[in-house]
Design a protein around this motif. Structure first.
Motif, PDB file in Angstrom:
ATOM      1  N   THR A 167      46.930  52.283  32.212  1.00  0.00           N
ATOM      2  CA  THR A 167      45.632  51.648  31.952  1.00  0.00           C
ATOM      3  C   THR A 167      44.468  52.594  32.181  1.00  0.00           C
ATOM      4  O   THR A 167      43.312  52.173  32.133  1.00  0.00           O
ATOM      5  CB  THR A 167      45.461  50.412  32.850  1.00  0.00           C
TER       6      THR A 167
ATOM      7  N   ALA B 160      42.957  49.566  26.264  1.00  0.00           N
ATOM      8  CA  ALA B 160      43.123  48.114  26.429  1.00  0.00           C
ATOM      9  C   ALA B 160      43.201  47.420  25.071  1.00  0.00           C
ATOM     10  O   ALA B 160      42.585  46.380  24.846  1.00  0.00           O
ATOM     11  CB  ALA B 160      42.001  47.526  27.284  1.00  0.00           C
TER      12      ALA B 160
ATOM     13  N   GLU C  76      51.088  46.798  32.611  1.00  0.00           N
ATOM     14  CA  GLU C  76      51.097  46.088  33.882  1.00  0.00           C
ATOM     15  C   GLU C  76      51.636  44.660  33.800  1.00  0.00           C
ATOM     16  O   GLU C  76      51.652  43.946  34.802  1.00  0.00           O
ATOM     17  CB  GLU C  76      49.681  46.040  34.468  1.00  0.00           C
TER      18      GLU C  76
ATOM     19  N   LYS D  31      49.841  41.446  35.012  1.00  0.00           N
ATOM     20  CA  LYS D  31      48.542  41.146  34.405  1.00  0.00           C
ATOM     21  C   LYS D  31      48.366  41.976  33.148  1.00  0.00           C
ATOM     22  O   LYS D  31      49.066  42.975  32.936  1.00  0.00           O
ATOM     23  CB  LYS D  31      47.402  41.426  35.385  1.00  0.00           C
TER      24      LYS D  31
ATOM     25  N   GLU E 281      45.128  43.588  30.796  1.00  0.00           N
ATOM     26  CA  GLU E 281      43.712  43.822  30.525  1.00  0.00           C
ATOM     27  C   GLU E 281      43.538  44.133  29.050  1.00  0.00           C
ATOM     28  O   GLU E 281      44.247  44.962  28.490  1.00  0.00           O
ATOM     29  CB  GLU E 281      43.193  44.977  31.384  1.00  0.00           C
TER      30      GLU E 281
ATOM     31  N   LYS F  57      40.619  44.735  25.769  1.00  0.00           N
ATOM     32  CA  LYS F  57      39.304  44.866  25.149  1.00  0.00           C
ATOM     33  C   LYS F  57      39.377  44.575  23.653  1.00  0.00           C
ATOM     34  O   LYS F  57      38.349  44.329  23.034  1.00  0.00           O
ATOM     35  CB  LYS F  57      38.738  46.275  25.385  1.00  0.00           C
TER      36      LYS F  57
ATOM     37  N   GLY G  56      35.646  43.080  28.314  1.00  0.00           N
ATOM     38  CA  GLY G  56      37.055  43.091  28.692  1.00  0.00           C
ATOM     39  C   GLY G  56      37.472  41.756  29.293  1.00  0.00           C
ATOM     40  O   GLY G  56      36.662  41.034  29.864  1.00  0.00           O
ATOM     41  N   ILE G  57      38.742  41.430  29.121  1.00  0.00           N
ATOM     42  CA  ILE G  57      39.301  40.228  29.743  1.00  0.00           C
ATOM     43  C   ILE G  57      40.585  40.604  30.468  1.00  0.00           C
ATOM     44  O   ILE G  57      41.231  41.599  30.138  1.00  0.00           O
ATOM     45  CB  ILE G  57      39.591  39.118  28.708  1.00  0.00           C
ATOM     46  N   THR G  58      40.946  39.803  31.448  1.00  0.00           N
ATOM     47  CA  THR G  58      42.197  40.003  32.169  1.00  0.00           C
ATOM     48  C   THR G  58      42.988  38.709  32.152  1.00  0.00           C
ATOM     49  O   THR G  58      42.491  37.656  32.566  1.00  0.00           O
ATOM     50  CB  THR G  58      41.947  40.428  33.627  1.00  0.00           C
TER      51      THR G  58
ATOM     52  N   GLN H 293      46.115  36.839  33.706  1.00  0.00           N
ATOM     53  CA  GLN H 293      46.951  36.913  34.892  1.00  0.00           C
ATOM     54  C   GLN H 293      48.279  36.215  34.649  1.00  0.00           C
ATOM     55  O   GLN H 293      48.431  35.401  33.727  1.00  0.00           O
ATOM     56  CB  GLN H 293      46.242  36.261  36.087  1.00  0.00           C
TER      57      GLN H 293
END
Length: 917
Positions: free
Chosen positions: A536, A812, A833, A857, A859, A861, A903-905, A907
């Motif tokens: 990442t 990302a 990840e 997780k 990540e 974009k 950006g978003i994550t 989970q």
């Protein structure tokens, strides 16, 4: 691939199969599913034909005459691979942790092979001859180990060994990396299901590297009477089973222990006090086969049966043992020459209709590793198995699993469910994934005294040294356990194998004679970008870039001095000789490595370097087409420098790897170098000239070479000469060209799928799958030069291709473009990840997609989706667990693109949904 004979310039596929657009098969399968089932029940006799003599005038028939039933089987969802008697005998599924030895789960639930010392089971000189394909192994083991059941009511009890000798009805079902075995017998009042596994969690190397197997037996009482059941297992103390024949100066020991959530018996050996090895002898505790094994019972309930002084295997007297006592808790010692066993078991009562699960562990610790320092296993030095440094004994290794067994099992099961709960055919999912099991064999060691680095052979006990020109084909390991590949780049390829003064790379890190292989060096440069994309950030690339650039510059200096993008001089490669001249597949791979290096140079803010590499590609790509493309043949050729009688190479032949660089660029999500029409025509020629529905017909005329596909097997031949030979291959190098090697076949299969030739790509893969059915040989062992050959890991690329998977973790960015089932698609995916499942649906001309993250997780974009034909959209609605996410929507080159500026994550446990309207 239809019933009508194609024209001379046809690839033989049905109309539309070669178009760049993804193939839709809903109506086809609806019509053909019954026929597919009928064909499968009758075996593979109706795969193709009938043929006439005229079909074989050029050895490989242009019209494959594949039956409608077999074509239907390519697409049919089908069922998991299963086997019953008598087809259980070859099954051997690796079931130990990564780099911890080699133990197989057999088709009848027995554990066999038990190679924990790394010694070959056949002469090294014979390993590369392909014997294992034609004469597959059946269950064998240096250790006698097993499980048995005693069941009945009152005094009417009977013992049954949990294997093919004890039960009449056994069914094995693939769930790799888990295995399921079901037992039933007319004389046994209970049924048993074994669920066996070792923790296997993608992206989690440590929790996938235990020297521990878990055997969970669920016993069900379908009778109308209460049943008294006892289940027990035994293990043999087989420490020094090889070396002890010459040096038996020691003792065998055993002990029972109670640990947190685990009761366990362990067996090991020790040298006699003051004993000294004779000249030429290896001390008992330094021998490779010196070690310990342990048998455990999971849970807080203590065992009812414990025996640490047992002297025989099997069910005899197995159920007469007593519960643990002080004696069993003490260390038991007996002469080294004695046969020594230990056993452990539990008793339960089952009411009618009731079932209970009893779980055992098998664990081990064999500390001594043999590090091969030359080629052919003739020179070696001692090292230490890394896993053995983590636990002082086999019991403690099992205890580590016991403390978190439910979590490890559930996460492993989550991966199994993610992988197999898909809309893709079961055969395809199995065959694309199974080759990763090579990491659970003696192909791999992790060496403690060399900074924990991985020693990777090409195949089991075959061709050591992390061979660059073989391993660069492999794609699965990088997507499932990327940390291993990153460490291999840093510690081995650009470490042990690297000359920092020149940038040259030894293609085997273990050989004293330094030798470069141009394909291995270029392929490893490409692997650097792949490994970087599976992170990442740029930390990995920053630490290895200067060495990578130096390596790229060395290739240019040695083989392309004038920087015209064409190669010259001796070019050693994976076919084990130096080829000379303008060699299509090596030039294309060189261009791909330059293209990847340019990408990395820009990421490292070195635009001048990037421009130089891009300039070479621009010149070389054009020259390759102008010089090496033969329009009459429909494929690229090799123009040699030497006289025909001195030439090694494919010359005018149709060679399997001719557009290998394009395969690599697809894996990296980069644009092609060659014109697409030339790529696709090359693949069509490979289908026309190299794919044979029966390799036996081809080998009747071309006899030289090893047999990795036999009479009645279909396959893609390495190189054919439909236009005549212009070299001396028949006498000096022809054997490789006559063979079918699955790793090469898989890279062509993947590229075909990427290039819109879905049906042909599936057919190549299905041919491999059909060769490895349980009735014929071990379905978990794709053989080339050695067992579990690493090049077969190219199979994972076919899975990536069919998903249209693209990923760049640094940026990302994630993308999908399913090549089949676009209206209802579901498949697993991995990222740097996290991993989970991607879904796509089409309804009423509108496309939607979802991501369910099941581990880690993610990540993002940017998320890109290939536009399905017949859909349109102007707006994208993006949600995570029902909550709207800000996204900018755009379309480009047939794709819908969602950009997340901040950006978003996602989970673990969350779901992202995209609705395109």
């Amino acid at each position: 691939m239809n019933e009508n004979k194609p024209s001379d310039d046809s690839c033989g596929c049905q109309p539309g199969a070669c178009s760049p657009a993804p193939f839709s098969r809903r109506g086809f399968i609806k019509a053909g599913s019954f026929a597919s089932a009928a064909m499968m029940s009758g075996g593979l006799r109706v795969m193709a034909g009938p043929f006439t003599q005229a079909d074989f005038e050029k050895i490989v028939p242009s019209d494959k005459k594949l039956s409608k039933e077999w074509i239907a089987s390519l697409y049919d969802r089908g069922k998991p691979m299963t086997a019953t008697k008598p087809d259980l005998k070859y099954i051997g599924m690796p079931i130990n942790g990564i780099s911890t030895g080699q133990v197989y789960l057999g088709g009848d639930g027995r554990l066999w092979c038990w190679n924990l010392d790394g010694e070959p089971d056949m002469k090294w000189e014979d390993i590369g001859k392909g014997h294992k394909y034609m004469k597959p192994e059946t269950a064998h083991s240096p250790m006698d180990q097993g499980f048995a059941l005693k069941v009945g009511s009152g005094d009417a009890k009977r013992a049954f060994t949990l294997d093919a000798d004890g039960f009449g009805d056994i069914r094995f079902t693939n769930q790799y990396p888990m295995g399921k075995v079901e037992y039933a017998d007319a004389d046994c009042p209970v049924k048993v299901q074994l669920d066996a596994y070792t923790p296997f969690i993608p992206l989690n190397r440590d929790d996938s590297s235990y020297p521990v197997i878990v055997m969970r037996y669920t016993i069900q009482n379908p009778s109308d009477q209460e049943q008294e059941v006892a289940i027990a297992g035994w293990i043999e103390n087989f420490s020094n089973h090889r070396s002890g024949k010459e040096n038996g100066k020691g003792a065998r020991l055993s002990q029972y222990r109670e640990l947190d959530g685990l009761s366990i018996v362990e067996c090991w050996a020790k040298p006699a006090a003051g004993a000294k090895a004779a000249d030429g002898e290896t001390p008992l505790d330094l021998a490779n086969d010196f070690g310990a094994v342990a048998l455990g019972l999971l849970g807080d309930t203590k065992p009812d049966l414990v025996d640490t002084t047992r002297s025989q295997p099997g069910a005899t007297d197995l159920f007469t043992a007593d519960p643990s006592d002080k004696a069993s808790r003490d260390v038991q010692e007996r002469p080294f020459s004695d046969k020594a066993f230990a056993s452990l078991g539990r008793k339960v009562k089952l009411a009618p209709g009731e079932s209970k699960t009893i779980a055992f562990t098998l664990s081990w610790r064999f500390p001594n590793a043999r590090y091969v320092e030359g080629f052919g296993r003739k020179e070696w030095s001692r090292d230490v198995n890394y896993y053995s440094t983590l636990w002082p004994n086999a019991s403690d290794a099992a205890s580590s699993v016991a403390k978190q067994e439910e979590e490890l099992r559930n996460t492993t099961q989550d991966w199994v469910d993610s992988w197999y709960d898909s809309t893709l055919p079961h055969w395809f999912l199995e065959r694309a994934f199974i080759p990763i099991d090579c990491m659970q064999t003696q192909l791999t060691f992790r060496l403690a005294e060399q900074d924990g680095r991985y020693g990777l052979a090409e195949g089991v006990n075959c061709c050591e040294g992390n061979c660059t020109h073989v391993w660069h084909y492999a794609q699965g390991l990088a997507r499932l356990f990327p940390v291993i590949e990153r460490e291999c780049r840093d510690k081995v390829d650009f470490g042990l194998s690297f000359k920092p003064d020149t940038g040259a790379m030894n293609f085997r890190c273990t050989t004293k004679t330094f030798r470069e292989a141009i394909d291995g060096q270029c392929g490893t440069i490409l692997r650097v970008l792949r490994e970087s994309q599976m992170t990442t950030d740029l930390k990995f690339l920053e630490g290895i870039w200067e060495r990578t650039k130096q390596s790229m510059d060395y290739v240019i200096e040695k083989w392309d001095k004038d920087e015209d993008g064409m190669l010259s001089g001796g070019q050693h490669n994976t076919l084990d000789k130096a080829w000379y001249g303008q060699i299509h597949w090596l030039i294309n791979l060189y261009h791909a490595s330059l293209k990847a290096s340019a990408v990395m140079a820009r990421q490292m803010k070195q635009p001048k370097v990037a421009e130089r590499y891009e300039g070479i590609v621009a010149k070389g790509g054009k020259s390759m087409v102008e010089l090496l493309w033969n329009e009459d043949y429909g494929h690229f050729i090799h123009i040699p420098e030497k006289k025909p009688e001195e030439t090694i190479g494919s010359t005018t032949g149709c060679h399997i790897d001719q557009v290998l660089g394009e395969f690599w660029l697809r894996n990296l999500g980069l644009d092609p170098v060659l014109p697409q029409d030339k790529i696709r025509k090359s693949l069509q020629s490979l289908w026309k000239y190299n794919f044979s529905p029966n390799i036996g017909d081809f080998r009747k005329l071309e006899k030289k070479g090893r047999w990795f596909a036999a009479e009645g097997d279909a396959g893609l031949i390495m190189c054919t000469f439909p236009h005549g030979k212009e070299n001396a291959q028949k006498t000096n190098f022809h054997r490789y060209f006559n063979e079918c090697m699955s790793g090469f076949e898989w890279q062509v299969s993947a590229l075909m799928i990427w290039e819109g030739m879905l049906e042909e790509g599936l057919a190549v893969g299905k041919a491999i799958n059909d060769r490895y059915q349980p009735a014929k040989r071990n379905p978990y062992n794709e053989v080339e030069c050695g067992d579990h050959y690493s090049r077969a890991l190219a199979s994972y690329s076919a899975f990536m291709a069919i998903c249209g998977y693209r990923y760049d973790g640094q940026a990302a960015k994630l993308g999908f473009g399913p090549r089949m089932n676009q209206d209802d698609f579901r498949a697993a995916f991995t990222t740097a990840e996290g991993w989970g499942r991607f879904t796509q649906k089409v309804a009423s001309g509108k496309q939607s997609a979802g991501i369910e993250l099941r581990y880690g997780k993610l990540e993002l974009k940017e998320l890109a989706l290939d536009q399905v034909a017949g859909t349109s959209a102007t707006i994208a609605k993006v949600e995570i667990d029902g909550k709207l996410v800000d996204a900018t929507f755009s379309t480009e080159a047939g794709r819908y693109v969602m950009t997340f500026s901040d950006g978003i994550t996602i989970q673990q446990g969350q779901r992202l949904r995209v609705s395109l309207v």
